[in-house]
Write a protein that holds these residues in place. Structure first.
Motif, mmCIF file in Angstrom:
data_model
loop_
_atom_site.group_PDB
_atom_site.id
_atom_site.type_symbol
_atom_site.label_atom_id
_atom_site.label_comp_id
_atom_site.label_asym_id
_atom_site.label_seq_id
_atom_site.Cartn_x
_atom_site.Cartn_y
_atom_site.Cartn_z
ATOM 1 N N ASN A 1 1.060 -1.110 0.061
ATOM 2 C CA ASN A 1 0.016 -0.044 -0.056
ATOM 3 C C ASN A 1 0.917 1.226 -0.015
ATOM 4 O O ASN A 1 1.985 1.159 0.309
ATOM 5 C CB ASN A 1 -0.872 0.090 1.258
ATOM 6 C CG ASN A 1 -1.931 -0.978 1.278
ATOM 7 O OD1 ASN A 1 -2.301 -1.598 0.201
ATOM 8 N ND2 ASN A 1 -2.003 -1.699 2.415
ATOM 9 N N TYR A 2 0.199 2.258 -0.338
ATOM 10 C CA TYR A 2 1.070 3.741 -0.158
ATOM 11 C C TYR A 2 0.618 3.928 1.059
ATOM 12 O O TYR A 2 -0.256 4.049 1.704
ATOM 13 C CB TYR A 2 0.169 4.573 -1.141
ATOM 14 C CG TYR A 2 0.693 4.474 -2.596
ATOM 15 C CD1 TYR A 2 1.963 5.115 -2.978
ATOM 16 C CD2 TYR A 2 -0.181 4.180 -3.424
ATOM 17 C CE1 TYR A 2 2.362 4.894 -4.389
ATOM 18 C CE2 TYR A 2 0.409 3.771 -4.811
ATOM 19 C CZ TYR A 2 1.625 4.151 -5.178
ATOM 20 O OH TYR A 2 2.190 4.204 -6.311
ATOM 21 N N LEU A 3 1.728 4.879 1.650
ATOM 22 C CA LEU A 3 1.650 5.177 3.061
ATOM 23 C C LEU A 3 1.784 6.634 3.259
ATOM 24 O O LEU A 3 2.266 7.318 2.317
ATOM 25 C CB LEU A 3 2.857 4.752 3.894
ATOM 26 C CG LEU A 3 2.973 3.123 4.044
ATOM 27 C CD1 LEU A 3 4.434 2.720 4.674
ATOM 28 C CD2 LEU A 3 1.763 2.817 5.020
ATOM 29 N N GLU A 4 1.113 7.134 4.270
ATOM 30 C CA GLU A 4 1.051 8.737 4.624
ATOM 31 C C GLU A 4 1.779 9.033 6.043
ATOM 32 O O GLU A 4 1.896 8.167 6.773
ATOM 33 C CB GLU A 4 -0.405 9.020 4.498
ATOM 34 C CG GLU A 4 -0.807 9.191 3.055
ATOM 35 C CD GLU A 4 -2.409 9.623 3.241
ATOM 36 O OE1 GLU A 4 -2.906 10.016 4.340
ATOM 37 O OE2 GLU A 4 -3.086 9.652 2.085
ATOM 38 N N VAL B 1 7.852 -1.822 -0.405
ATOM 39 C CA VAL B 1 7.371 -0.821 0.592
ATOM 40 C C VAL B 1 8.294 0.337 0.470
ATOM 41 O O VAL B 1 7.624 1.359 0.532
ATOM 42 C CB VAL B 1 7.045 -1.541 1.977
ATOM 43 C CG1 VAL B 1 6.611 -0.352 3.163
ATOM 44 C CG2 VAL B 1 5.905 -2.602 2.186
ATOM 45 N N LYS C 1 8.205 2.139 -2.827
ATOM 46 C CA LYS C 1 6.921 2.498 -3.139
ATOM 47 C C LYS C 1 6.559 3.925 -2.167
ATOM 48 O O LYS C 1 5.932 4.871 -2.764
ATOM 49 C CB LYS C 1 5.530 1.600 -2.779
ATOM 50 C CG LYS C 1 4.358 2.051 -3.687
ATOM 51 C CD LYS C 1 3.438 1.116 -3.656
ATOM 52 C CE LYS C 1 2.161 1.349 -4.319
ATOM 53 N NZ LYS C 1 1.092 0.125 -4.300
ATOM 54 N N ASN C 2 7.216 3.873 -1.030
ATOM 55 C CA ASN C 2 6.928 5.065 -0.096
ATOM 56 C C ASN C 2 8.312 5.592 0.640
ATOM 57 O O ASN C 2 8.686 5.382 1.827
ATOM 58 C CB ASN C 2 6.218 4.390 1.233
ATOM 59 C CG ASN C 2 4.960 3.935 0.734
ATOM 60 O OD1 ASN C 2 3.958 4.595 0.417
ATOM 61 N ND2 ASN C 2 4.715 2.434 0.619
ATOM 62 N N THR D 1 8.934 5.932 4.598
ATOM 63 C CA THR D 1 9.831 5.002 5.128
ATOM 64 C C THR D 1 11.177 5.542 5.700
ATOM 65 O O THR D 1 11.638 5.172 6.608
ATOM 66 C CB THR D 1 9.913 3.945 4.006
ATOM 67 O OG1 THR D 1 10.408 4.399 2.918
ATOM 68 C CG2 THR D 1 8.591 3.072 4.178
ATOM 69 N N ALA E 1 0.914 -1.083 5.742
ATOM 70 C CA ALA E 1 1.870 -1.046 4.507
ATOM 71 C C ALA E 1 1.541 -2.284 3.694
ATOM 72 O O ALA E 1 1.829 -2.254 2.558
ATOM 73 C CB ALA E 1 3.366 -0.956 4.781
#
Length: 285
Positions: A42-45, A235, A238-239, A243, A283
């Protein structure tokens, strides 16, 4: 119901006795690669980091993981401090060793992941739940990944020692005060900090990439070690901003927790461990 802390040695012996029945499953799990269990990244904020830290504090308060960490790790830390106090030639490696906690921290937090997972599933929290990892089919995969992190930690210390030898070394400092003054007043000291910081960042990002979600993923799902590591790297790729910020939070927290004779790690490590589990749940799905 009031919680009590039993004899940790009896808990460990009981868990080790049950672990032998899972050795064959662990060997199978090491290379498992089930398409049906393929993780989705997933995308994280940045809000996910705050939520993970908040949940980590709540798990820490509920699970009494401070008692577990105090019992298991304080003797090791005490031995390490005694050795460092007697070996002057190890003085330049004290700071790298403190930051090295961030490299091996995910391996040391496996039991905390198990506690958070059981609490999230609705089970009453017990510090002894940390030993359930000894009965996990993923035990061999977890130990293997932990070994890789230990190798990475050793390589970091060797590199840090090499940087010191080429700048302020190779002679050992005569005292703590002379070492600190040399770092501040000599150009070689600034070179040591620059190259040490650069090398440390490379090692830290590498450890973060391979272990951010690997350990909790191995505990929760029947995926092999290659899939777990590949998912963790995905992960981070992508982020990257979120991260890397998490990695910086971990490094700063461990450094600050180490300042008062490592006493703060009794609070820092459990909170970060629990929070890492919740960040993994955000994530990967």
């Amino acid at each position: 119901m009031t919680q009590t802390i039993g004899n940790p040695l009896s808990w460990l012996a009981q868990s080790l006795g049950l672990t032998s029945a899972h050795v064959s499953k662990s060997v199978t799990h090491l290379g498992s690669d089930e398409a049906s269990a393929a993780p989705i990244v997933n995308y994280l904020e940045f809000s996910d980091l705050r939520a993970a830290l908040k949940a980590g504090v709540e798990d820490f308060a509920a699970c009494r993981s401070d008692a577990m960490f105090l019992i298991l790790c304080y003797p090791l830390i005490g031995i390490g401090l005694v050795i460092l106090s007697l070996q002057v030639n190890l003085l330049p490696l004290i700071f790298p060793m403190i930051l090295g906690f961030a490299l091996v921290g995910p391996a040391a937090s496996v039991g905390l992941y198990e506690m958070s997972a059981r609490r999230a599933a609705g089970f009453p929290p017990r510090w002894s739940d940390a030993f359930n990892v000894l009965r996990s089919p993923a035990l061999l995969s977890i130990l293997t990944l932990g070994f890789y992190l230990a190798v990475l930690f050793t390589a970091w210390l060797l590199v840090a020692n090499g940087i010191y030898s080429r700048t302020l070394g190779p002679e050992a400092p005569s005292s703590v005060s002379s070492f600190l003054l040399a770092i501040i007043q000599q150009s070689e000291g600034w070179k040591m900090m620059f190259w040490g910081g650069l090398a440390g960042t490379v090692f830290a990002v590498t450890a973060l990439a391979i272990s951010l979600v690997s350990f909790p993923l191995l505990l929760e799902r029947n995926v092999g070690l290659p899939v777990a590591v590949a998912t963790s790297i995905s992960v981070v790729r992508k982020n990257p901003q979120v991260t890397l910020t998490w990695g910086a939070i971990v490094a700063v927290a461990i450094f600050l927790g180490s300042l008062p004779a490592f006493a703060g790690l009794v609070l820092v490590i459990p909170v970060l461990g629990h929070a890492s589990w919740h960040l993994y749940r955000q994530a990967v799905c």
